[in-house]
Scaffold this motif. Structure first.
Motif, short mmCIF file in Angstrom:
data_model
loop_
_atom_site.label_atom_id
_atom_site.label_comp_id
_atom_site.label_asym_id
_atom_site.label_seq_id
_atom_site.Cartn_x
_atom_site.Cartn_y
_atom_site.Cartn_z
N SER A 236 0.82 -1.21 0.00
CA SER A 236 0.00 0.00 0.00
C SER A 236 0.85 1.26 0.00
O SER A 236 0.77 2.09 -0.91
CB SER A 236 -0.95 -0.01 1.21
OG SER A 236 -0.21 -0.18 2.41
N HIS A 237 1.69 1.44 1.01
CA HIS A 237 2.50 2.65 1.08
C HIS A 237 3.81 2.32 1.79
O HIS A 237 3.87 1.42 2.64
CB HIS A 237 1.76 3.76 1.84
CG HIS A 237 1.43 3.39 3.25
ND1 HIS A 237 0.30 2.67 3.59
CD2 HIS A 237 2.08 3.64 4.43
CE1 HIS A 237 0.26 2.48 4.90
NE2 HIS A 237 1.32 3.05 5.43
N GLY A 403 2.75 2.45 -4.73
CA GLY A 403 3.62 2.81 -3.62
C GLY A 403 5.03 2.33 -3.77
O GLY A 403 5.93 2.82 -3.06
#
Length: 435
Positions: A236-237, A403
């Motif tokens: 995700s990040h 990401g």
């Protein structure tokens, strides 16, 4: 008081009449490049099924037994050696001296080059189709272009053949545009496309290659559906630990691959001490069979299908087994290319980078697999190809999570500083490595 700085206006685009004549040839070359790639790959797959399934099952030998690996790879070396020896054009130049995009070969060399490539792909040699297929398509595009437009620059047809092939290989035109952009930056500025006009912009120069790359990628997507994404957990990040892992793994990948790069001229010199190509390639086949027995069946072939299989069942392998796969794959690339097998180094290097990334996750389970794998591939490809855009693009499409891209761009920096100015995995005519 100072006078205001004069506004800088960009050079105008070339008139449409200078670009339109290349649209149809670009479409034809792009589609043809993809069809040639698909045809050679399908023929190699048919022979591969015979060699690794039908024959061993018929005679009651294990498909992946040491004896069968040695037998098939040795026979492949003999077969390719005979092609290099007897077929017109000797299957092209020494693969150790060729890059992904080179000057056009004579068209008569193409059949022998494609035959040697198909045999190597089917026989389990650790090389990909990218270099010889690109060389074949450039030769055919150049031959066609010089007949359609004898006065046009040779670089136009080289760019169309290369772009169509790279687009077909990856199923997208982006990689082709990145490769051509990298080469155009160092090339002399082109002359005006229209007398009295200004030199064409970068977009003008990429206009026809982008069409060829798009046509090649679309044809491959419709007919063969190439897939590079791996079954990895979503990312995700980025977090601070991910940044540290990315920097370490990418640099480690570049360092490991540099060992292979430094060893390459010595391996090449050893095999070329033998007085005949059949002897050199037969010995290369024997060594590849032994390496396959050491690393396991996943270390055979070009590596594209094998990385998916490895990612799907990575928990079945220990860190030591994964590290061994990485080392064996790089050694197999050295032997295959050094002994004279025709093929490219990008796809098998991707496998080595994937194995290295999974080694990192096995050693440190907190490292995210997507970070480890993509950064491992990035580092290995930077050392092997010395092409930043291609390395970054190839790593990014293995786990297409937005990401990851900032991490990869930062991780590229220390790895590039490590490999920049070092010898390349490509030799000149005297056997010395390029820099």
């Amino acid at each position: 008081m100072t006078a205001p700085a004069p506004s800088v206006t960009p050079p105008p685009a070339s008139p449409a009449r200078a670009l339109l004549p290349f649209v149809l040839p670009a479409l034809v070359i792009g589609v043809g490049s993809s069809l040639l790639l698909i045809g050679v790959s399908e023929a190699a797959d048919l022979l591969k099924n015979v060699l690794w399934q039908t024959l061993p099952d018929a005679i009651g030998v294990g498909r992946w037994s040491v004896a069968w690996m040695l037998a098939v790879l040795t026979a492949t070396g003999v077969a390719v050696g005979l092609v290099v020896w007897k077929v017109y054009g000797h299957a092209g130049p020494d693969p150790a001296t060729t890059g992904l995009v080179d000057a056009p070969l004579p068209p008569g060399v193409v059949p022998g080059l494609l035959l040697a490539t198909a045999l190597a792909l089917a026989g389990g040699v650790s090389l990909g189709p990218e270099n010889p297929i690109t060389a074949a398509n450039i030769a055919l595009a150049y031959w066609l272009g010089r007949r359609l437009s004898p006065g046009s620059p040779a670089t136009v047809w080289v760019a169309l053949g290369a772009a169509g092939t790279v687009g077909a290989l990856f199923g997208t035109p982006i990689a082709a545009v990145l490769i051509l952009t990298e080469s155009m930056v160092s090339a002399p500025r082109p002359v005006p496309a229209v007398p009295g006009g200004r030199a064409p912009t970068l977009w003008d120069q990429l206009f026809a290659p982008l069409i060829a790359a798009g046509a090649g990628g679309l044809t491959s997507s419709l007919l063969a559906a190439p897939a590079f994404g791996l079954p990895l957990p979503p990312f995700s990040h980025p977090r601070w630990p991910d940044l540290v892992a990315a920097l370490v793994i990418a640099t480690a990948g570049a360092a490991v691959a540099l060992v292979a790069v430094y060893a390459f001229p010595y391996v090449h010199r050893f095999f070329h001490l033998l007085p005949h190509p059949v002897l050199a390639l037969s010995l290369g086949g024997v060594v590849l069979g032994l390496l396959g027995a050491l690393g396991g069946r996943l270390t055979l072939f070009k590596g594209l299908e094998e990385i998916g299989e490895l990612a799907s069942d990575v928990a079945a392998y220990s860190a030591g087994s994964l590290a061994l796969m990485c080392v064996v794959k790089l050694a197999a690339v050295l032997v295959a290319c050094g002994s004279g097998f025709r093929g490219g180094r990008i796809f098998p290097s991707v496998f080595a980078g994937v194995a290295l990334g999974f080694t990192a996750t096995a050693l440190v389970p907190s490292v995210h697999p997507a970070v480890a794998v993509t950064c491992g591939v990035l580092g290995v490809l930077l050392a092997v190809t010395r092409q930043g855009w291609v390395s970054l693009f190839t790593a990014a499409i293995l786990a297409p999570d937005p990401g990851l891209l900032p991490l990869l761009c930062v991780a590229l920096l220390p790895a590039w500083l490590l490999v920049s100015g070092r010898p390349q995995m490509q030799l000149d005519g005297t056997g010395a490595p390029l820099r």
